[in-house]
Write a protein that holds these residues in place. Structure first.
Motif, short mmCIF file in Angstrom:
data_model
loop_
_atom_site.label_atom_id
_atom_site.label_comp_id
_atom_site.label_asym_id
_atom_site.label_seq_id
_atom_site.Cartn_x
_atom_site.Cartn_y
_atom_site.Cartn_z
N SER A 119 -20.29 -14.70 9.20
CA SER A 119 -21.54 -14.12 8.70
C SER A 119 -21.71 -14.39 7.20
O SER A 119 -20.73 -14.62 6.48
CB SER A 119 -21.53 -12.61 8.95
N ALA A 290 -29.99 -19.83 1.77
CA ALA A 290 -29.37 -19.37 3.01
C ALA A 290 -28.42 -20.42 3.58
O ALA A 290 -27.31 -20.11 4.04
CB ALA A 290 -30.44 -19.01 4.04
N LEU A 294 -24.42 -20.35 4.20
CA LEU A 294 -23.88 -20.63 5.53
C LEU A 294 -22.76 -21.67 5.44
O LEU A 294 -21.71 -21.53 6.08
CB LEU A 294 -24.99 -21.13 6.44
N VAL A 355 -26.03 -21.07 15.28
CA VAL A 355 -26.84 -19.87 15.06
C VAL A 355 -27.88 -19.73 16.17
O VAL A 355 -28.09 -18.65 16.72
CB VAL A 355 -27.54 -19.93 13.68
N LEU A 412 -30.34 -15.62 9.51
CA LEU A 412 -29.41 -15.59 8.39
C LEU A 412 -29.89 -14.62 7.32
O LEU A 412 -29.10 -13.88 6.72
CB LEU A 412 -29.24 -16.99 7.80
N GLN A 415 -28.98 -11.07 7.55
CA GLN A 415 -27.63 -10.71 7.12
C GLN A 415 -27.53 -10.58 5.61
O GLN A 415 -26.63 -9.91 5.09
CB GLN A 415 -26.63 -11.77 7.59
#
Length: 451
Positions: A119, A290, A294, A355, A412, A415
């Protein structure tokens, strides 16, 4: 068929396959029978050639052909039975290939990595917010005027922003150097198209002046024999022209698709275009943050086969961008120019696919059409463009992939901690550009570290 699988690395597998000799010999015999019916040989009627002659004449080639087909067929069966997900094409090598013996071959392949997605919880992401002001619109219209400016001769000394028409010849010492001369060259002062210091020394020159300009070529200049060298240019100034901006009248406005030349409609259209630009810039900046998070949270072993495929695609894009033609051999472009970008694209693609998989995301036809309609707004006949997108499977799939990617990015962002930051129109565009430049630099540093 007997199959054994050896794990040679995290993503590489070595498969050994044995095919019974009877299966191979039977396939070879059947192919020879087919060959005997269609080939022609002097002294024999077609279809009446003795099998011994056919086998002697064509046996080796037929066996090679059949064995190649059997290896491909059994490779597919083997990876299906072993539940392997290959990334790219395998390397297949026969180990035992003799009549009467079991056929044995080895296939080496890369598989897609298994990703345990981490995450990006707690990551701080800035989301720019900007309103388009009247001043922003005025500045954009000035930019549009500048883009359509024309140069008109003036009877005064040249200033920054003016254009001068010149003849020049460059010298290293007393000797002229190749490529250092031109006649009737038009140069805009301040454009930084020439060697540093050249344009500045032409400021104040008038039509008819002769100037001697001394400059030093940069140390990293592309022509090695000139790099770091001091050079003298003899320059003849023929003409000085000033930039004349067009009036914002009906004729000017019509050039931008406002057919009736109405100034208010024109400003509204300019604002709408700027709002689309800001929206895209914000999306790009947020998405880049993002995706950076990731990648940092997830280490992935990237199959070289996928990198090679992406590199080839980037080469083709570059060839199209520079107008090199469809028949240009992209293998002439060095892989090193594209490898870093290709590796990052593949890594991001693998992570986004995970994802999408974990969140069971999909894109409906209505969502794809809505995105197509959004893209088509920049064209004069948007309905036709949308129709083209929806009827072309390749284009439609490209749009669907983009919709799925945005949905994955939204997951994403759920989160992360997204913070809205007020910015001006220019600041939003600059922030998006800086974000991309930082990503490119980090990508290069990561590649250097791995090297």
């Amino acid at each position: 068929m007997q199959v054994s699988v050896e794990t040679t690395s995290q993503i590489e597998r070595r498969i050994t396959v044995q095919v019974p000799a009877a299966e191979v010999d039977e396939a070879v015999a059947a192919r020879l029978q087919e060959t005997a019916k269609r080939v022609r040989l002097n002294g024999f009627r077609q279809g009446k050639i003795p099998m011994a002659v056919v086998r002697q004449r064509y046996g080796k080639d037929v066996r090679n052909e059949v064995v190649g087909e059997l290896m491909r067929q059994h490779y597919v069966r083997a990876i299906t039975e072993q539940s392997l997900n290959p990334a790219g094409y395998p390397s297949i090598e026969p180990k035992v290939d003799q009549s009467g013996k079991d056929l044995e071959f080895v296939a080496t392949l890369e598989i897609y990595p298994e990703i345990e997605l981490a995450s990006i919880d707690g990551t701080e992401i800035e989301r720019p917010q900007a309103d388009i002001t009247d001043a922003d619109i005025d500045q954009m219209i000035e930019t549009l005027r500048t883009q359509r400016a024309e140069f008109q001769p003036v009877e005064r000394a040249a200033e920054t922003g003016d254009q001068v028409k010149i003849d020049f010849q460059g010298f290293l010492g007393d000797e002229p150097f190749e490529g250092g001369s031109a006649e009737g060259h038009e140069l805009e002062l301040g454009s930084n198209r020439f060697i540093p210091g050249f344009e500045e020394q032409l400021a104040g020159a008038k039509a008819g002046d002769d100037k001697t300009i001394t400059v030093t070529f940069p140390e990293d200049y592309q022509a090695e024999h000139l790099a770091g060298q001091e050079a003298t240019f003899k320059v003849k100034v023929h003409e000085v022209s000033a930039k004349a901006l067009p009036e914002v009248d009906a004729d000017f406005i019509k050039e931008f698709g406002v057919e009736d030349g109405d100034a208010d409609k024109f400003r509204a259209e300019v604002k709408a275009n700027m709002e689309r630009e800001v929206k895209q810039a914000v999306q790009n900046r947020v998405k880049q943050q993002a995706l950076d998070a990731l990648q940092k949270a997830n280490e992935v072993t990237v199959p070289q086969a996928l990198i090679d495929q992406e590199t080839d695609g980037l080469k083709r894009q570059a060839a199209q961008q520079f107008g090199l033609g469809d028949d240009f051999d992209v293998s002439q472009l060095p892989n090193e120019l594209f490898a870093d970008q290709a590796r990052t694209r593949v890594k991001v693609g693998l992570l986004l696919a995970e994802v999408i998989k974990q969140n069971e995301l999909d894109a409906s036809d209505d969502e794809v059409r809505a995105r197509a309609e959004e893209l088509a707004t920049q064209y004069q006949q948007p309905e036709q463009v949308v129709d083209q997108y929806m009827k072309n499977d390749e284009l439609k799939n490209q749009i669907k992939s983009a919709v799925l990617e945005d949905k994955a990015v939204d997951k994403l962002l759920d989160q992360a901690q997204v913070k809205d930051v007020s910015m001006s129109y220019e600041q939003v565009l600059q922030a998006a550009q800086q974000s991309q430049e930082a990503a490119d630099e980090e990508e290069s540093e990561e590649s250097d570290a791995k090297a």
